[in-house]
Design an enzyme around this catalytic site. Structure first.
Site, PDB file in Angstrom:
ATOM      1  N   GLU B 278       2.929   6.927  30.538  1.00 14.94           N
ATOM      2  CA  GLU B 278       2.930   8.099  31.134  1.00 14.94           C
ATOM      3  C   GLU B 278       4.348   8.358  31.867  1.00 14.94           C
ATOM      4  OE1 GLU B 278      -1.350   9.790  31.768  1.00 14.94           O
ATOM      5  OE2 GLU B 278      -0.554   8.776  33.703  1.00 14.94           O
ATOM      6  N   GLU B 281       6.784   9.407  29.157  1.00 20.31           N
ATOM      7  CA  GLU B 281       6.405  10.405  28.711  1.00 20.31           C
ATOM      8  C   GLU B 281       6.756  11.619  29.753  1.00 20.31           C
ATOM      9  OE1 GLU B 281       2.268  11.329  27.882  1.00 20.31           O
ATOM     10  OE2 GLU B 281       2.623  13.422  27.025  1.00 20.31           O
ATOM     11  N   CYS B 298      -6.493  10.349  31.932  1.00 22.64           N
ATOM     12  CA  CYS B 298      -7.274   9.253  31.983  1.00 22.64           C
ATOM     13  C   CYS B 298      -8.841   9.603  32.458  1.00 22.64           C
ATOM     14  CB  CYS B 298      -6.877   8.281  32.954  1.00 22.64           C
ATOM     15  SG  CYS B 298      -5.846   8.837  34.219  1.00 22.64           S
ATOM     16  N   SER B 318      -1.319  15.111  29.257  1.00 24.02           N
ATOM     17  CA  SER B 318      -0.320  13.911  28.662  1.00 24.02           C
ATOM     18  C   SER B 318      -1.095  13.437  27.334  1.00 24.02           C
ATOM     19  CB  SER B 318      -0.368  12.678  29.682  1.00 24.02           C
ATOM     20  OG  SER B 318      -0.191  11.340  28.809  1.00 24.02           O
ATOM     21  N   LYS B 357     -16.892   8.520  30.016  1.00 25.76           N
ATOM     22  CA  LYS B 357     -16.249   7.760  28.941  1.00 25.76           C
ATOM     23  C   LYS B 357     -17.128   7.435  27.723  1.00 25.76           C
ATOM     24  CE  LYS B 357     -12.801   6.632  31.319  1.00 25.76           C
ATOM     25  NZ  LYS B 357     -11.267   6.718  30.643  1.00 25.76           N
ATOM     26  N   GLU B 360     -15.863  10.205  25.768  1.00 32.41           N
ATOM     27  CA  GLU B 360     -14.631   9.844  25.095  1.00 32.41           C
ATOM     28  C   GLU B 360     -14.668   8.823  23.957  1.00 32.41           C
ATOM     29  OE1 GLU B 360     -11.918   7.484  27.717  1.00 32.41           O
ATOM     30  OE2 GLU B 360     -10.233   8.918  27.268  1.00 32.41           O
ATOM     31  N   GLU B 365     -10.234  11.778  17.824  1.00 32.41           N
ATOM     32  CA  GLU B 365      -9.135  11.028  17.832  1.00 32.41           C
ATOM     33  C   GLU B 365      -9.038   9.891  18.746  1.00 32.41           C
ATOM     34  OE1 GLU B 365     -10.423  13.275  19.940  1.00 32.41           O
ATOM     35  OE2 GLU B 365      -8.968  13.633  21.638  1.00 32.41           O
ATOM     36  N   CYS B 502     -12.657   7.621  40.771  1.00 34.71           N
ATOM     37  CA  CYS B 502     -13.701   6.706  39.785  1.00 34.71           C
ATOM     38  C   CYS B 502     -14.676   5.948  40.770  1.00 34.71           C
ATOM     39  CB  CYS B 502     -13.050   5.547  38.765  1.00 34.71           C
ATOM     40  SG  CYS B 502     -11.777   6.547  37.760  1.00 34.71           S
TER      41      CYS B 502
END
Ligand code: SF4
Ligand code: SF4
Ligand code: SF4
Ligand code: FES
Lengths: 158, 572
Positions: B278, B281, B298, B318, B357, B360, B365, B502
């Site tokens: 990251e 990036e 994230c 990102s 999650k 996800e 992808e 989190c």
């Protein structure tokens, strides 16, 4: 009502003002006979509410429906007088014959069913309003006959 | 200072306090159902009623401001009776299903029925019959257990600005549901699970993966690998008698081994890897015309939030996969090969503080070479349940260390568990990338508040780097508004969907315990203070991975394994 008409109608109300919700729901239902998904979403977007909030409010009131009315719209009066005279029987007969619940439209689009609190014709109890016409003193048998006599109305090309 | 009389005893009150706040401060337990810390009182359930001298009716403590001279009775027979009746009425149409209910150990309704001494059925009502909604990859909605307290509705709309669910219909058919009574899967739900945290009953719970995991563990042909997220080790102990904020990392790893997981990796390792990718990036975007700001990726509920409500910002998210997904990709595509295991025989599990999650892991992808990177996701709650189910005496275990090579982490990676932590970790490494030197690893206090929008401008070489952090999606909406209005112009923005990050994620212990969350946060900071390895770019295993496999950040292999492809995150 097509999408352009819907957008046109919705945009006549000032945007971002949630207090307009009920009146806008009423306008749209009046114009198109029911509140489609597209309509709920358009109204929500316009008033900056979530679709679930708009649907939540609309579903609170009996006056709103979410499926297009059938070719024959049936209203069963569930007011006190009609109830006492057996309108539950009438309602159950319709549910059984048409295989739909109040608020629903049969799959072929022929019938829709609705209960109403009182149609103001207590002396005729129990009352069924079929396509706007009053039918008095209904019972299970008469209800079935009514459906048979209305078959033409509900046929697709009628 | 204004005084009120509570049960005959004089008590001081602060301005603008509600009766409920005063009473709770005084250590008097007042039961509540509709009340939710941090949201305006609605006074709907009436469970918090108290008797006020001079008032005919009982008043709800949550919605009544404390006023000078009030005389309050909190547990008079009349009050207790009223509360009891409320619960009895709720029970009248509630399914008698406690034995099979996922919330039986943590249900507020069951606790209240117990505390109020309800042992007989007083009212009998028609039960609600409504099918469960299992359409969501993250949550299960069981409307039969809903007591219409409205906490989920308010959290979803006011804290998360989503509004996926609301009250529908009325009277006996009233229901909390998405628009049109649809399944959650086709609603605007972003899977954050904050409604699950708020729900007092079994009406909203995890989409459980325990069964999937135990069957995999019993299958001798599978190698079951597990990873655990940074915030889990500072939370899990609460289920086994440890004070909030105790880091039980070693015990947890030992328990995971005892459960039969062959290999245990630490998601903080791939948090370090995320920092590398990251930061690279970001530097790349700054040097090669953006798009900026870059948003972190994230938190999958945030990514979904952007897709659902702010599609114009999609390109700004990102392309890095989240640490969970990076670890999953590495396990099947690097570790398996190096260890002579066919990737099809690897079953990859993660323990996450998060319900999103689960969704996800199922995104299209998030497959590499046609395989899901992660096969099952347990929440912190589910892991605690599994440990208990398998009869493991948690506190007496001998602490164990995670496995090589993906068990080595810097404490920067660990910071991912708290809001602002990704930024803090990324800034350390971005500084190094741009100047070749390490910054002083001082805590960045400006980022360590848990509320509101936090901004910081940092001078790195000749670059003025502007960053911002925010948690909770209503706050994220505000931040986007500031950017859209041109009032803020950051290069990098960290967004955590759950308020606090989190450590208060949708998969953590039920309820809202601000003190526990603060302790978990401090525990992460303590790990960082006490660590000798505080920079992601100094993690030797990360460097080795780049040397042996990945090449360099943003390189070809990185892109194949660790990024979501050129189109950014997939949008349905
Ligand atoms: S929600 Fe609570 S009261 Fe209802 S069945 Fe589950 S444990 Fe029992
Ligand atoms: S998971 Fe989050 S977005 Fe979905 S209904 Fe619950 S609070 Fe709303
Ligand atoms: S689903 Fe849970 S939080 Fe939502 S209204 Fe029902 S009981 Fe309350
Ligand atoms: S908690 Fe006060 S009325 Fe519900």
């Amino acid at each position: 009502m097509n999408n352009a008409d819907l957008i046109e109608l919705v945009s006549q109300t000032p945007d971002g003002d949630p207090s307009q919700l009920i009146s806008l729901l009423q306008k749209v239902q009046e114009a198109s006979g029911f509140l489609s998904r597209e309509a709920i979403e358009a109204i929500a977007g316009h008033l900056r509410l979530s679709p679930s909030a708009v649907y939540g409010v609309a579903s609170f009131y009996n006056q709103f429906r979410f499926t297009a009315p059938g070719r024959l719209h049936l209203q069963v009066c569930r007011g006190t007088a009609c109830h006492v005279k057996g309108s539950l029987d009438v309602l159950e007969t319709l549910q059984r014959e048409l295989k739909i619940l109040p608020g629903q439209t049969s799959r072929d689009g022929a019938y829709s069913l609705e209960t109403v609190a009182c149609v103001g014709a207590c002396s005729l109890a129990p009352v069924v309003v079929a396509g706007g016409e009053f039918h008095a003193g209904m019972d299970s048998e008469k209800t079935k006959n009514l459906l048979t006599s209305m078959e033409q109305v509900t046929e697709c090309n009628a | 200072m204004p005084q009120i009389i509570v049960n005959g005893k004089s008590v001081h009150t602060d301005p603008h306090e509600t009766l409920l706040e005063v009473l709770r401060r005084e250590g008097i337990r007042i039961p509540t159902l509709c009340h939710w810390e941090g949201l305006p009182a609605v006074g709907a359930c009436r469970l918090c009623v108290v008797e006020l001298d001079g008032q005919v009716n009982l008043v709800p403590a949550c919605a009544t401001p404390a006023a000078e001279g009030m005389r309050v009775l909190t547990h008079s027979p009349r009050v207790v009776d009223a509360r009891k009746t409320i619960i009895e009425l709720i029970l009248a149409n509630h399914p008698d299903d406690c034995l099979y209910c996922p919330r039986k150990g943590s249900c507020e309704l069951l606790r209240l029925a117990n505390e109020l001494g309800i042992t007989e059925r007083t009212y009998r009502g028609a039960k609600i019959h409504h099918p469960k909604d299992v359409s969501s990859p993250s949550l299960v909605r069981d409307p039969e257990k809903c007591i219409l307290c409205g906490r989920c509705v308010r959290v979803c709309s006011q804290i998360q600005h989503v509004g996926a669910i609301d009250f529908t219909s009325r009277g006996a058919t009233a229901l909390v549901a998405p628009a049109f009574g649809d399944g959650l899967n086709i609603s605007s739900c972003i899977h954050c699970g904050q409604c699950v945290m708020a729900c007092p009953t079994g009406a909203l719970t995890d989409a459980r993966h325990i069964r999937r995991v135990t069957s995999a563990l019993e299958d001798p042909s599978l190698t079951v690998v597990i990873q655990h997220a940074p915030s889990v080790s500072v939370t899990l102990g609460e289920y086994f008698g440890f004070a909030p904020g105790t880091d039980v990392d070693g015990l947890m790893v030992a328990a995971l081994r005892r459960l039969g997981f062959k290999v245990v990796f630490d998601t903080s390792f791939t948090a370090d890897l995320t920092v590398m990718e990251e930061a690279a990036e970001l530097v790349d975007r700054i040097r090669n015309h953006g798009p900026l700001p870059m948003f972190t990726s994230c938190s999958p509920a945030w990514v979904k939030f952007v897709e659902n409500f702010h599609p114009r910002w999609r390109e700004n998210v990102s392309t890095c996969k989240s640490p969970q997904q990076m670890m999953g990709a590495l396990i099947k595509n690097v570790w398996a090969g190096n260890n002579g295991v066919h990737p099809d025989r690897v079953f990859s599990v993660s323990v996450m503080p998060c319900t999103a999650k689960k969704a996800e892991a199922r995104r299209p992808e998030m497959l590499t070479e046609g395989r899901f990177d992660v096969d099952a996701v347990l929440t912190t709650r589910e892991l605690a349940e599994l440990i208990t189910m398998k009869g493991i005496d948690f506190s007496t275990l001998t602490p164990s260390l995670p496995d090589h090579p993906f068990g080595t982490r810097s404490s920067a990676g660990k910071l991912f568990g708290a809001t602002g932590g990704v930024l803090e970790a990324a800034l350390r490494t971005a500084f190094h990338m741009l100047t070749g030197q390490n910054p002083a690893a001082e805590p960045i206090h400006a980022l360590r508040e848990s509320e509101g929008i936090r901004e910081l401008t940092l001078k790195i070489g000749d670059l003025e780097l502007r960053v911002a952090a925010v948690s909770g999606l209503a706050a994220a909406d505000r931040l986007l508004g500031e950017i859209e209005a041109g009032r803020m112009n950051p290069h990098l923005v960290e967004v955590m969907s759950c308020p606090g990050g989190c450590i208060a994620g949708g998969g953590q212990p039920y309820g809202h315990d601000a003190t526990a969350v603060a302790s978990r946060m401090q525990a992460l900071y303590k790990v960082d203070r006490g660590s000798v390895l505080r920079f992601s770019h100094e993690n030797q295993e990360i460097l080795r991975l780049y040397r042996e496999v990945l090449g360099e950040p943003l390189g070809e292999t990185s892109h194949r394994l660790l990024h979501t492809g050129n189109g950014g995150h997939h949008v349905r």
